[in-house]
Write an enzyme that holds these catalytic residues in place. Structure first.
Site, short mmCIF file in Angstrom:
data_model
loop_
_atom_site.label_atom_id
_atom_site.label_comp_id
_atom_site.label_asym_id
_atom_site.label_seq_id
_atom_site.Cartn_x
_atom_site.Cartn_y
_atom_site.Cartn_z
N THR A 119 21.94 0.80 37.02
CA THR A 119 21.84 -0.23 35.93
C THR A 119 21.57 0.80 34.74
O THR A 119 21.20 1.76 34.64
CB THR A 119 20.35 -1.03 36.29
N VAL A 165 19.29 0.47 32.13
CA VAL A 165 17.94 1.22 31.67
C VAL A 165 17.62 2.12 32.52
O VAL A 165 17.02 3.04 32.06
CB VAL A 165 16.92 -0.05 31.76
N CYS A 166 18.15 2.13 33.66
CA CYS A 166 17.40 3.30 34.87
C CYS A 166 18.40 4.64 34.25
O CYS A 166 17.77 5.55 34.21
CB CYS A 166 17.94 2.80 36.21
N ALA A 167 19.41 4.08 33.71
CA ALA A 167 20.49 5.58 33.47
C ALA A 167 20.07 5.98 32.44
O ALA A 167 19.76 7.22 31.85
CB ALA A 167 22.05 5.34 33.29
N SER A 198 16.83 5.74 30.96
CA SER A 198 15.42 6.74 31.38
C SER A 198 15.70 8.07 31.79
O SER A 198 15.08 9.13 31.35
CB SER A 198 14.57 6.07 32.16
#
Length: 165
Positions: free
Chosen positions: A57, A59-61, A63
Site C-alpha cells: 500500500t 502509505v505503508c511504503a 512510512s
C-alpha cells in the site's frame, strides 16, 4: 481495544499500544533472510517500531522510506519496519527502494500483533497490523507511541522523531 478507521469505516484492534513508561513486550520477528530477530537483537539501541498493514500500500511504503531517511541515520537507533508481509516481499521492496539503513521484519509467525495490541480483529484487513509507531529506549521502555487513527494516514513523523531527540 482501539477503534480506528479504514477509509472512514470503523474497525478495531485487539488491544491498546503499550503505555509510555512501560516495558515493551518481548518480540520475535522474522528477518528477510528468514532468521529471527528479538528485542535483544538490538540490545543497547533505541528502537523505532514502524508498524503497518502491508508494503503493498502506498502509505505503508512511504512510512518505510521516510523513517529510513530520517531516523535510521540517528546514533544508536535501529529502525524496525514491521508488518505481516512475508519476508520475501519485504526483501523485494527494500531492495527496489534502496532501504539499507532500516530493517524490515515480518510478524507472520509470531504473536507480535496481539502482544502490541495492533492486530486488526474485524473488517477487510482482519489479521494484519494497524498503522502505529512505538519507540523504545535502550532498555526497551516505551518513550513514544502513536496508534494512527485512520489506516490511510501517515504517522506523525515529527512527533516520533522528536521523541528520539
Amino acid at each position: 481495544m482501539a477503534q480506528i478507521t479504514l477509509k472512514g469505516n470503523a474497525i478495531n484492534t485487539c488491544g491498546s499500544l503499550p503505555a509510555n513508561g512501560s516495558t515493551a513486550p518481548a518480540f520475535e520477528l522474522v528477518k528477510t533472510d528468514l532468521s529471527e530477530a528479538t528485542a535483544e537483537s538490538y540490545a543497547g539501541k533505541r528502537k523505532v517500531l514502524n508498524i503497518f498493514p502491508s508494503l503493498d500500500t502506498p502509505v505503508c511504503a512511504l512510512s518505510v522510506i521516510r523513517f529510513n531517511k530520517e531516523a535510521a541515520s540517528l546514533a544508536n537507533t535501529a529502525v524496525l519496519n514491521i508488518s505481516a508481509d512475508l519476508p520475501f516481499a519485504l526483501k523485494r521492496f527494500c531492495g527496489a527502494e534502496g532501504i539499507e539503513n532500516a530493517e524490515a521484519l515480518s510478524s507472520f509467525r509470531s504473536s507480535f500483533g496481539k502482544d502490541y495490541g495492533v492486530e486488526i480483529i474485524d473488517g477487510p484487513l482482519k489479521g494484519v497490523c494497524s498503522r502505529a509507531v512505538v519507540i523504545l529506549d535502550e532498555n526497551n521502555s516505551v518513550i513514544y507511541s502513536e496508534q494512527v487513527p485512520e489506516i490511510t494516514q501517515e504517522p506523525n513523523y515529527d512527533a516520533a522523531l522528536a521523541a528520539l531527540s
